[in-house]
Structures are given as C-alpha cells and as structure tokens.
Motif scaffolding. Structure first.
Motif, PDB file in Angstrom:
ATOM      1  N   ILE A  68       0.834  -1.209   0.000  1.00  0.00           N
ATOM      2  CA  ILE A  68       0.000   0.000   0.000  1.00  0.00           C
ATOM      3  C   ILE A  68       0.870   1.262   0.000  1.00  0.00           C
ATOM      4  O   ILE A  68       0.487   2.307  -0.481  1.00  0.00           O
ATOM      5  N   GLN A  69       2.074   1.133   0.563  1.00  0.00           N
ATOM      6  CA  GLN A  69       2.938   2.307   0.719  1.00  0.00           C
ATOM      7  C   GLN A  69       4.058   2.379  -0.312  1.00  0.00           C
ATOM      8  O   GLN A  69       4.993   3.124  -0.138  1.00  0.00           O
ATOM      9  N   GLY A  70       4.020   1.568  -1.321  1.00  0.00           N
ATOM     10  CA  GLY A  70       5.143   1.590  -2.254  1.00  0.00           C
ATOM     11  C   GLY A  70       6.311   0.807  -1.683  1.00  0.00           C
ATOM     12  O   GLY A  70       6.172   0.095  -0.689  1.00  0.00           O
ATOM     13  N   LYS A  71       7.486   0.991  -2.289  1.00  0.00           N
ATOM     14  CA  LYS A  71       8.612   0.117  -1.941  1.00  0.00           C
ATOM     15  C   LYS A  71       9.721   0.792  -1.137  1.00  0.00           C
ATOM     16  O   LYS A  71       9.962   1.987  -1.273  1.00  0.00           O
ATOM     17  N   GLY A  72      10.395  -0.005  -0.319  1.00  0.00           N
ATOM     18  CA  GLY A  72      11.559   0.455   0.421  1.00  0.00           C
ATOM     19  C   GLY A  72      12.719  -0.509   0.188  1.00  0.00           C
ATOM     20  O   GLY A  72      12.501  -1.683  -0.095  1.00  0.00           O
ATOM     21  N   MET A  73      13.949   0.004   0.283  1.00  0.00           N
ATOM     22  CA  MET A  73      15.142  -0.856   0.148  1.00  0.00           C
ATOM     23  C   MET A  73      15.664  -1.130   1.554  1.00  0.00           C
ATOM     24  O   MET A  73      16.144  -0.220   2.233  1.00  0.00           O
ATOM     25  N   LEU A  74      15.539  -2.371   2.005  1.00  0.00           N
ATOM     26  CA  LEU A  74      16.001  -2.740   3.342  1.00  0.00           C
ATOM     27  C   LEU A  74      17.472  -3.123   3.311  1.00  0.00           C
ATOM     28  O   LEU A  74      17.882  -3.989   2.534  1.00  0.00           O
ATOM     29  N   MET A  75      18.274  -2.477   4.160  1.00  0.00           N
ATOM     30  CA  MET A  75      19.672  -2.869   4.321  1.00  0.00           C
ATOM     31  C   MET A  75      19.672  -4.067   5.266  1.00  0.00           C
ATOM     32  O   MET A  75      19.389  -3.928   6.458  1.00  0.00           O
ATOM     33  N   ASN A  90      15.531   0.780  -8.498  1.00  0.00           N
ATOM     34  CA  ASN A  90      14.463  -0.200  -8.336  1.00  0.00           C
ATOM     35  C   ASN A  90      13.152   0.428  -7.849  1.00  0.00           C
ATOM     36  O   ASN A  90      12.301  -0.253  -7.270  1.00  0.00           O
ATOM     37  N   ASN A  91      13.034   1.742  -8.073  1.00  0.00           N
ATOM     38  CA  ASN A  91      11.803   2.463  -7.713  1.00  0.00           C
ATOM     39  C   ASN A  91      11.430   2.366  -6.237  1.00  0.00           C
ATOM     40  O   ASN A  91      10.248   2.281  -5.894  1.00  0.00           O
ATOM     41  N   CYS A  92      12.419   2.334  -5.380  1.00  0.00           N
ATOM     42  CA  CYS A  92      12.134   2.368  -3.940  1.00  0.00           C
ATOM     43  C   CYS A  92      12.118   3.823  -3.490  1.00  0.00           C
ATOM     44  O   CYS A  92      12.973   4.610  -3.895  1.00  0.00           O
ATOM     45  N   LEU A  93      11.174   4.162  -2.629  1.00  0.00           N
ATOM     46  CA  LEU A  93      11.036   5.560  -2.190  1.00  0.00           C
ATOM     47  C   LEU A  93      11.845   5.853  -0.941  1.00  0.00           C
ATOM     48  O   LEU A  93      12.153   7.004  -0.653  1.00  0.00           O
ATOM     49  N   VAL A  94      12.147   4.819  -0.182  1.00  0.00           N
ATOM     50  CA  VAL A  94      12.863   5.022   1.084  1.00  0.00           C
ATOM     51  C   VAL A  94      13.890   3.908   1.300  1.00  0.00           C
ATOM     52  O   VAL A  94      13.826   2.864   0.664  1.00  0.00           O
ATOM     53  N   ILE A  95      14.802   4.192   2.220  1.00  0.00           N
ATOM     54  CA  ILE A  95      15.730   3.158   2.689  1.00  0.00           C
ATOM     55  C   ILE A  95      15.228   2.730   4.070  1.00  0.00           C
ATOM     56  O   ILE A  95      14.757   3.564   4.847  1.00  0.00           O
ATOM     57  N   PRO A 109      14.727   9.530   2.280  1.00  0.00           N
ATOM     58  CA  PRO A 109      14.264   9.283   3.656  1.00  0.00           C
ATOM     59  C   PRO A 109      14.743   7.919   4.145  1.00  0.00           C
ATOM     60  O   PRO A 109      14.739   6.948   3.375  1.00  0.00           O
ATOM     61  N   ILE A 110      15.182   7.879   5.392  1.00  0.00           N
ATOM     62  CA  ILE A 110      15.621   6.602   5.962  1.00  0.00           C
ATOM     63  C   ILE A 110      14.681   6.225   7.103  1.00  0.00           C
ATOM     64  O   ILE A 110      14.515   6.989   8.057  1.00  0.00           O
ATOM     65  N   ILE A 111      14.043   5.083   6.945  1.00  0.00           N
ATOM     66  CA  ILE A 111      13.122   4.611   7.980  1.00  0.00           C
ATOM     67  C   ILE A 111      13.925   3.696   8.900  1.00  0.00           C
ATOM     68  O   ILE A 111      14.525   2.728   8.454  1.00  0.00           O
ATOM     69  N   ARG A 112      13.902   4.058  10.181  1.00  0.00           N
ATOM     70  CA  ARG A 112      14.612   3.241  11.176  1.00  0.00           C
ATOM     71  C   ARG A 112      13.607   2.783  12.225  1.00  0.00           C
ATOM     72  O   ARG A 112      13.495   3.384  13.287  1.00  0.00           O
TER      73      ARG A 112
END
Ligand code: ATP
Ligand code: MG
Length: 395
Positions: free
Chosen positions: A172-179, A275-280, A307-310
C-alpha cells in the motif's frame, strides 16, 4: 461451504478517502496467500469473509495471522436472517463455551430486518438465559461476548476474536530498500516496515573471502522467513570486498566504520532509485554501537537525501529480540557467521566523528569508481513465499 472466517480491517477503517484501495490491496494479498486452497473471498467496506473447507481451518488461521492489515478475525457461523434460526444457532454456539456471565451485541446492516439491534440482542439473550442454567447477563464485563451481525440474506454469529498483525496491507505504501545484514536487528526492522505496508527489496553487502558463503545463505534464510509476511522479496547482493579493502588501506582506523557506512548509504540510495524504492529501511537503533550514536548517524546520513526509515531507532534490544523470536528470525540471526561489518572492525571506532574529517579521508581514494563497480556487479535473487506457504497443497 458453511465455514466462514470474518476479517476485520482495523486501521484501514480510519483512512476514509483511500478505503477502496486499501481493501483491494488486502484482498489481493489474502487471495495470494490462500492460493491453492478451496476458498471464496467476499469483500465489502467494513469486513471481508473467507468461506473455506473445514479441513483447512488451522492452515488458514496460521496464514491470516501473518497478513498485515488484518486487525482481527473470527470464526463465525452463518444462518439465514430469520430470528428463530438466529436464536437456535446462538444457543448452539454458546453451549460449547464455559462462562458465568455473557452479553449479546448485535449489528444490523440490513435496516429492513423486522427488529432493531437492541431488540435482537434482548430476544436472543433471554432465549439463552431460559435454556442454560446458572448464567447471568453482564453488559459491562461479560465473560462471553456473543456477536450477531444481521445482513440482508444471512446473519453471522461469532464469539472469540483472534488477533491479527494490524498495520497496513503490504504494498500500500510503495517500496523500500532494506539494508539487510545477518544480524538480529535488520530483519526485525524489515518486518516492522512490511507491517506498515512497505513492500521490500533487500540489499546485502558481502566481502568474500573475508565473509563466507554461509553468511550469504543466512541472509537468504532470513528473507525466506520474512516472505511469510509478503509474497516475494528481491535480494541484491553487493560485492563489497574491494571497497572495504580500499577503505582499510586509506582511512584512519577510527573512521573506517564511518566511511564504510557512508559508502553503503551511497550505494543503497543508487540501487533504491534504480528499483523504484522511495525510502531506505535499516536496523539502526540509537546508541547500540559506535556508528549509531546521534553524531555518527548525522555524519553517515549526510551522503543521502533519501528518507531513511529506522523502525528500531528508539527500541530496546530486549524488545527487538522478542520480535525476532516471534517472527522466527532470531535462531538464524545468532548463527556465528561474520558479516562485512564485523570483519574490519577497528579497536576504537570514533563515536563522535567530524564531517570535515570524513570528507577529507574520502578524497584519498576514488570511491566513485568503486561504487560503480559494486553496482555493475550486483547479483539479484528473487525469493518467493511459494515453497513454505503452499507446501501443504503440493504434498
Ligand atoms: P544488525 O543486527 O541488523 O546487523 P547491528 O546492530 O549489528 O545490526 P550494524 O552492524 O551497525 O548494527 O548495522 C546497522 C544497520 O546497517 C543494520 O541493521 C543493517 O540495516 C545495516 N547493515 C549492516 N551491515 C550490513 C550489510 N552487510 N549489508 C546490508 N546492510 C547492513
Ligand atoms: Mg550487524
């Protein structure tokens, strides 16, 4: 099929404007996870119903418990919307339970039904009282709550609610790249991001031969566990050896971790955009290690505007471990294979790095070419949920 599970959306109901989009996304996710089972899924604005075969009940309950966006669900019983039939089924249902006090709560979405909600509750309540000895009604703290939902053709009755994951449907929120490292934290961060509706791709930095193939397999196995909450995850493996060795040769040992993490962020941002991710998303938690003090985070974060989501930033380790155990990643995370951060750890990493110093050190080698090389040689693997979730159907 008279076996029905009624699904409640929870947070979704708060988002009035986008409700249709939310429900469609949740529907798609549930549909995907139940693929292969004989089910019929019906959705409306407030609820979803899954009709299923009795033999699949345990499997379906387990699957639904792992789907984000479901607030709770109940196993319910369906009868024709007829007062006598409702009374009989209500009595039948509560007779299976042990209780001293109870309450009947009715919702009537079919306003043409002869009686209103209060009248239905009262009539069903007295019918139960008449037929079961030594019980009382308690409207404030009943031991047993019987819910009745009267709809046009059918009425649903249910008692116990099973808690779902909550959150929003994945995607629903689009994509994020997880480290994603092999540690305890990052899979938990990934799970929390998924639960908030973020679809994930993963990036893993490896330094073969300093890190082993077992360390890579560990990351793959962690992702397999995470796919229980989503459908598939792409893993991007970055060959980081040359970058780390170069940093090792050129940089003051105290600053090695700072510079290494600045490089990781730069590469992650580029790969995320591609890869069209909006956040890390990452597993950093304030104060856990030298690179996670506020001043370290500031100097490291300076290389990217993304933006970095932690999700773990303010959580205690003990609570993180608790979640890791619940999502079954903990036992994999604690396997003793070194990852690239642990291979080149200096004895005394700086806890209060200075940005100017970091920038000066980065000028001593051509990191741009090294970044390009990392990205040119990325290996991408698609990891799906097929094997584990639908195994029961294939056997
Ligand atoms: P974790 O338990 O997740 O490894 P950590 O407490 O060991 O975290 P660090 O090693 O400093 O902390 O890493 C902080 C975060 O940076 C990790 O949670 C992860 O998101 C990311 N990270 C660290 N190492 C790697 C790696 N090799 N590949 C990808 N991401 C990494
Ligand atoms: Mg780590």
């Amino acid at each position: 099929m008279n076996n029905i599970i009624l699904i409640k959306y929870g947070e979704l109901t708060l988002k009035k404007g986008n409700i249709k989009y939310f429900i469609d996304c949740l529907y798609k996710n549930i549909n995907h996870k139940l693929k292969g089972l004989t089910v019929n899924i019906i959705k409306d604005n407030r609820r979803m119903f899954v009709e299923y075969q009795a033999k699949d009940q345990t499997t379906i309950i387990d699957i639904l418990k792992h789907i984000a966006g479901i607030y709770s669900f109940v196993i319910c019983y369906k009868v024709a919307s007829d007062l006598e039939k409702i009374k009989t089924e209500a009595l039948n249902l509560v007779s299976k339970e042990k209780f001293n006090t109870f309450k009947v709560e009715t919702k009537r979405s079919d306003k043409t039904f002869k009686y209103n909600s209060n009248e239905i509750s009262r009539m069903v309540g007295s019918y139960i009282l008449k037929n079961i000895a030594n019980i009382k009604v308690d409207v404030h703290h009943p031991e047993l709550l019987l819910n009745i939902e009267v709809r046009k053709d059918y009425t649903y009755l249910y008692t116990n609610e099973i808690k779902g994951l909550g959150g929003y449907p994945v995607g629903i929120q689009g994509k994020g790249m997880l480290m994603l490292s092999g540690g305890i934290d990052s899979p938990v961060a990934g799970f929390l991001a998924l639960k908030k509706g973020i679809k994930l791709e993963c990036i893993y930095f490896e330094s073969i031969p300093h890190t082993s193939i077992e360390a890579r397999n560990k990351v793959i196995n962690l992702i397999k566990k995470m796919t229980k909450f989503t459908n598939e995850i792409n893993l991007h493996i970055i060959p980081f050896t040359k970058m780390q060795e170069t940093i090792y040769q050129h940089v003051d040992p105290k600053y090695m971790i700072t510079i290494m993490r600045r490089m990781m962020y730069r590469i992650t941002e580029l790969l995320a955009k591609k890869n069209n991710c909006l956040v890390i998303v990452n597993g950093e938690s304030i104060g856990q290690v030298a690179s996670q003090t506020l001043s370290s985070m500031a100097v490291i974060n300076e290389v990217t505007n993304m933006p970095i989501i932690r999700p773990l930033s303010c959580m205690d380790k003990i609570d993180i471990i608790d979640i890791a155990k619940k999502i079954a990643t903990y036992d994999i995370s604690i396997l003793p294979f070194q990852d690239c951060c642990t291979v080149f750890v200096p004895k005394h990493p700086v806890t209060n790095p200075k940005l100017e110093k970091a920038i000066l050190m980065e000028k001593t080698f051509n990191y741009e070419d090294l970044i390009k090389e990392c990205l040119d040689n990325v290996i991408t693997i698609k990891i799906t949920d097929i094997e584990q979730d639908n195994l029961h159907n294939l056997l």
